[in-house]
Design a protein around this motif. Sequence first.
Motif, PDB file in Angstrom:
ATOM      1  N   ASP A 158      24.111  -3.011  45.219  1.00  0.00           N
ATOM      2  CA  ASP A 158      23.771  -2.006  46.224  1.00  0.00           C
ATOM      3  C   ASP A 158      25.053  -1.315  46.703  1.00  0.00           C
ATOM      4  O   ASP A 158      25.976  -1.963  47.187  1.00  0.00           O
ATOM      5  N   LYS A 159      25.093  -0.007  46.523  1.00  0.00           N
ATOM      6  CA  LYS A 159      26.237   0.800  46.957  1.00  0.00           C
ATOM      7  C   LYS A 159      25.687   1.958  47.789  1.00  0.00           C
ATOM      8  O   LYS A 159      25.474   3.056  47.278  1.00  0.00           O
ATOM      9  N   PRO A 160      25.466   1.739  49.089  1.00  0.00           N
ATOM     10  CA  PRO A 160      24.866   2.796  49.905  1.00  0.00           C
ATOM     11  C   PRO A 160      25.748   4.036  50.016  1.00  0.00           C
ATOM     12  O   PRO A 160      25.266   5.115  50.317  1.00  0.00           O
ATOM     13  N   TRP A 161      27.018   3.908  49.721  1.00  0.00           N
ATOM     14  CA  TRP A 161      27.940   5.032  49.808  1.00  0.00           C
ATOM     15  C   TRP A 161      27.931   5.890  48.545  1.00  0.00           C
ATOM     16  O   TRP A 161      28.427   7.000  48.534  1.00  0.00           O
TER      17      TRP A 161
END
Length: 187
Positions: free
Chosen positions: A27-30
């Motif tokens: 998960d890489k919300p950026w």
Amino acid sequence: MIMGDGILGQMMEAVEFKDVENIEKIDKPWATTGTQMKREHNTVTSIYIQPEVLEKHNQKLQTKYRLIEEKETLVETYNCEDADIIVTAFGTVARIVKNVIKMAQKEGIKVGLIRPITLWPFPVKEFEKYADVPKAFLSVELNAGQMVEDVKMAVNGKKPVYFHGRMGGMIPTQKEILEKIKEILNK
């Protein structure tokens, strides 16, 4: 790879591609990952198909620009009221020009300075104010002349506008600028 006889050779190795399914998802919300078809596309555009809507949008932008022009334009003028020549410069060169003005005074040459502090919006009103005063304008820059066209437009053909620039870290000397001023005034 260059071979011993100078001929360019090729070296190939086998490439293994892993199954996409076996790659661990982190998960890489950026990160920008697109919509992944989970929502509607977010289309950003400034194209307005209806002319009435486009005109209204352009009028809004023009009003915004006029406000920026009124509130954000910064400029310093120095010794311009009765100058023989007005030099325009910004940044480091403007400090050098202030010393050139002192040197020129000792020789009886009246030099003014218009120093744009903001280059956008360009301080057109200051140039208009002094456009009829000197014999000419000189734009001194640490570049290839990116500001000289703005000066020419602001002066609007009332006086000639000359350019002197240095690039690549070369800084014009006080003597060099003064010589250019004398050359222009002797034309």
